[in-house]
Design an enzyme around this catalytic site. Structure first.
Site, PDB file in Angstrom:
ATOM      1  N   LYS A  52       0.822  -1.213   0.000  1.00 56.73           N
ATOM      2  CA  LYS A  52       0.000   0.000   0.000  1.00 56.73           C
ATOM      3  C   LYS A  52       0.855   1.261   0.000  1.00 56.73           C
ATOM      4  O   LYS A  52       0.602   2.187  -0.760  1.00 56.73           O
ATOM      5  CB  LYS A  52      -0.900   0.065   1.256  1.00 56.73           C
ATOM      6  N   ARG A  79      -9.224   1.768   9.134  1.00 51.37           N
ATOM      7  CA  ARG A  79      -8.641   0.465   9.420  1.00 51.37           C
ATOM      8  C   ARG A  79      -9.656  -0.462  10.090  1.00 51.37           C
ATOM      9  O   ARG A  79      -9.347  -1.604  10.385  1.00 51.37           O
ATOM     10  CB  ARG A  79      -7.471   0.710  10.364  1.00 51.37           C
ATOM     11  N   ARG A 129      11.506  -6.991   5.287  1.00 47.14           N
ATOM     12  CA  ARG A 129      11.431  -5.550   5.037  1.00 47.14           C
ATOM     13  C   ARG A 129      12.391  -4.785   5.954  1.00 47.14           C
ATOM     14  O   ARG A 129      12.366  -4.961   7.173  1.00 47.14           O
ATOM     15  CB  ARG A 129       9.994  -5.086   5.292  1.00 47.14           C
ATOM     16  N   ARG A 157      11.802  -2.620  11.343  1.00 55.83           N
ATOM     17  CA  ARG A 157      10.814  -1.996  12.212  1.00 55.83           C
ATOM     18  C   ARG A 157      10.474  -2.977  13.332  1.00 55.83           C
ATOM     19  O   ARG A 157      10.353  -4.171  13.107  1.00 55.83           O
ATOM     20  CB  ARG A 157       9.545  -1.687  11.405  1.00 55.83           C
ATOM     21  N   ARG A 191      -0.221  -8.549  13.519  1.00 55.38           N
ATOM     22  CA  ARG A 191      -0.747  -7.525  12.602  1.00 55.38           C
ATOM     23  C   ARG A 191      -1.646  -8.152  11.534  1.00 55.38           C
ATOM     24  O   ARG A 191      -2.664  -7.583  11.150  1.00 55.38           O
ATOM     25  CB  ARG A 191       0.403  -6.750  11.957  1.00 55.38           C
TER      26      ARG A 191
HETATM   27  P1  AMP Z   1       1.219   0.680   8.956  1.00 56.62           P
HETATM   28  O1  AMP Z   1       2.517   1.333   8.655  1.00 56.62           O
HETATM   29  O2  AMP Z   1       0.077   1.163   8.113  1.00 56.62           O
HETATM   30  O3  AMP Z   1       1.306  -0.816   8.994  1.00 56.62           O
HETATM   31  O4  AMP Z   1       0.812   1.143  10.447  1.00 56.62           O
HETATM   32  C1  AMP Z   1       1.663   0.870  11.552  1.00 56.62           C
HETATM   33  C2  AMP Z   1       0.854   0.858  12.836  1.00 56.62           C
HETATM   34  O5  AMP Z   1       0.248   2.162  13.036  1.00 56.62           O
HETATM   35  C3  AMP Z   1      -0.311  -0.109  12.883  1.00 56.62           C
HETATM   36  O6  AMP Z   1       0.091  -1.436  13.212  1.00 56.62           O
HETATM   37  C4  AMP Z   1      -1.170   0.521  13.981  1.00 56.62           C
HETATM   38  O7  AMP Z   1      -0.615   0.295  15.264  1.00 56.62           O
HETATM   39  C5  AMP Z   1      -1.015   2.001  13.680  1.00 56.62           C
HETATM   40  N1  AMP Z   1      -2.076   2.472  12.748  1.00 56.62           N
HETATM   41  C6  AMP Z   1      -1.903   2.916  11.469  1.00 56.62           C
HETATM   42  N2  AMP Z   1      -3.086   3.286  10.935  1.00 56.62           N
HETATM   43  C7  AMP Z   1      -4.028   3.085  11.894  1.00 56.62           C
HETATM   44  C8  AMP Z   1      -5.441   3.276  11.958  1.00 56.62           C
HETATM   45  N3  AMP Z   1      -6.133   3.753  10.907  1.00 56.62           N
HETATM   46  N4  AMP Z   1      -6.076   2.948  13.107  1.00 56.62           N
HETATM   47  C9  AMP Z   1      -5.395   2.494  14.169  1.00 56.62           C
HETATM   48  N5  AMP Z   1      -4.067   2.271  14.188  1.00 56.62           N
HETATM   49  C10 AMP Z   1      -3.377   2.565  13.059  1.00 56.62           C
END
Ligand code: AMP
Length: 216
Positions: free
Chosen positions: A13, A88, A127, A158, A169
């Site tokens: 994404k 989300r 990654r 990360r 996740r």
């Molecule tokens: P990502 O980089 O999109 O995988 O996001 C990393 C982390 O940020 C996720 O595992 C959540 O802990 C938090 N996060 C990102 N977007 C959201 C969202 N829309 N709602 C809640 N937590 C989020």
């Protein structure tokens, strides 16, 4: 044009949103990136979000939504955006919908990147990430790490890309986020894309499908 990207962690994404946004001259707004910036700067929001982000859970809706509304209200997002990582869950999607309707705005497309689960696990655990500019790189177990091509900083993994957290996740995705696919399909704006292909091929098919919309 207002677009959102949906898909499991590791579906690409961020990469696709970045390209699409650059091509269309719109901002790429990633909630994951915004949280990571707050964590790094140790802001109040960063301190509140830290344990959720690092454990692979979702940050509470109220915190997330306040951050997103603030970002979407900025000047550069007036004409459109590529939103990546929000909504989300269904509660966020419904609140977002209410907000958009109140502002007499609509979402144009929800781009859904579909990727097989074993491929996701492979991508996420391979990654590597630049803590400076947030670029990501794919590495194998045989040649991990290295330096960021853009800023030369040593790449790290990360915290939430470690195998146990990745499994969490993915579980959170299937339980909380996957229902959004049906939600946006019912609204007639879902654009389903095969995300298993290489980055360039996926970018091409997103571009072609959006161009078809425009020619209608
Ligand atoms: P990502 O980089 O999109 O995988 O996001 C990393 C982390 O940020 C996720 O595992 C959540 O802990 C938090 N996060 C990102 N977007 C959201 C969202 N829309 N709602 C809640 N937590 C989020």
């Amino acid at each position: 044009m207002r677009l959102i990207m949906i898909g499991p962690p590791g579906a690409g994404k961020g990469t696709q949103a970045e390209r699409l946004a650059a091509r269309m001259g719109m901002p790429h707004i990633s909630t994951g990136d915004l949280f990571r910036i707050h964590l790094k700067a140790s802001t109040e929001l960063g301190r509140q979000a830290k344990r959720y982000v690092e454990s692979g859970g979702l940050v509470p809706d109220a915190l997330t939504e306040a951050m997103v509304w603030e970002r979407l209200s900025q000047e550069d997002a007036r004409e459109g955006y590529v939103l990546d990582g929000f909504p989300r869950n269904l509660a966020q999607a419904e609140e977002f919908q209410r907000r958009l309707e109140a502002a007499r705005m609509g979402l144009d497309r929800a781009v859904y990147l579909r990727v097989a689960e074993n491929e996701l696990m492979r991508r996420l655990t391979g990654r590597w990430w630049c803590p400076e500019c947030q670029a990501t790189y794919q590495r194998t177990a045989a040649s991990p790490g290295g330096a960021c091509e853009a800023c030369g900083v040593v790449l790290i993994q990360r915290e939430d890309d470690r195998p146990a957290t990745v499994r969490r996740r993915l579980r959170v995705y299937f339980e909380e986020t996957a229902p959004l696919v049906g939600y946006y399909r019912d609204r007639g704006i879902l654009l389903e894309i095969d995300g298993n292909a290489p980055v360039d091929a996926v970018a091409r098919s997103i571009g072609e499908r959006l161009a078809e919309d425009e020619s209608r």
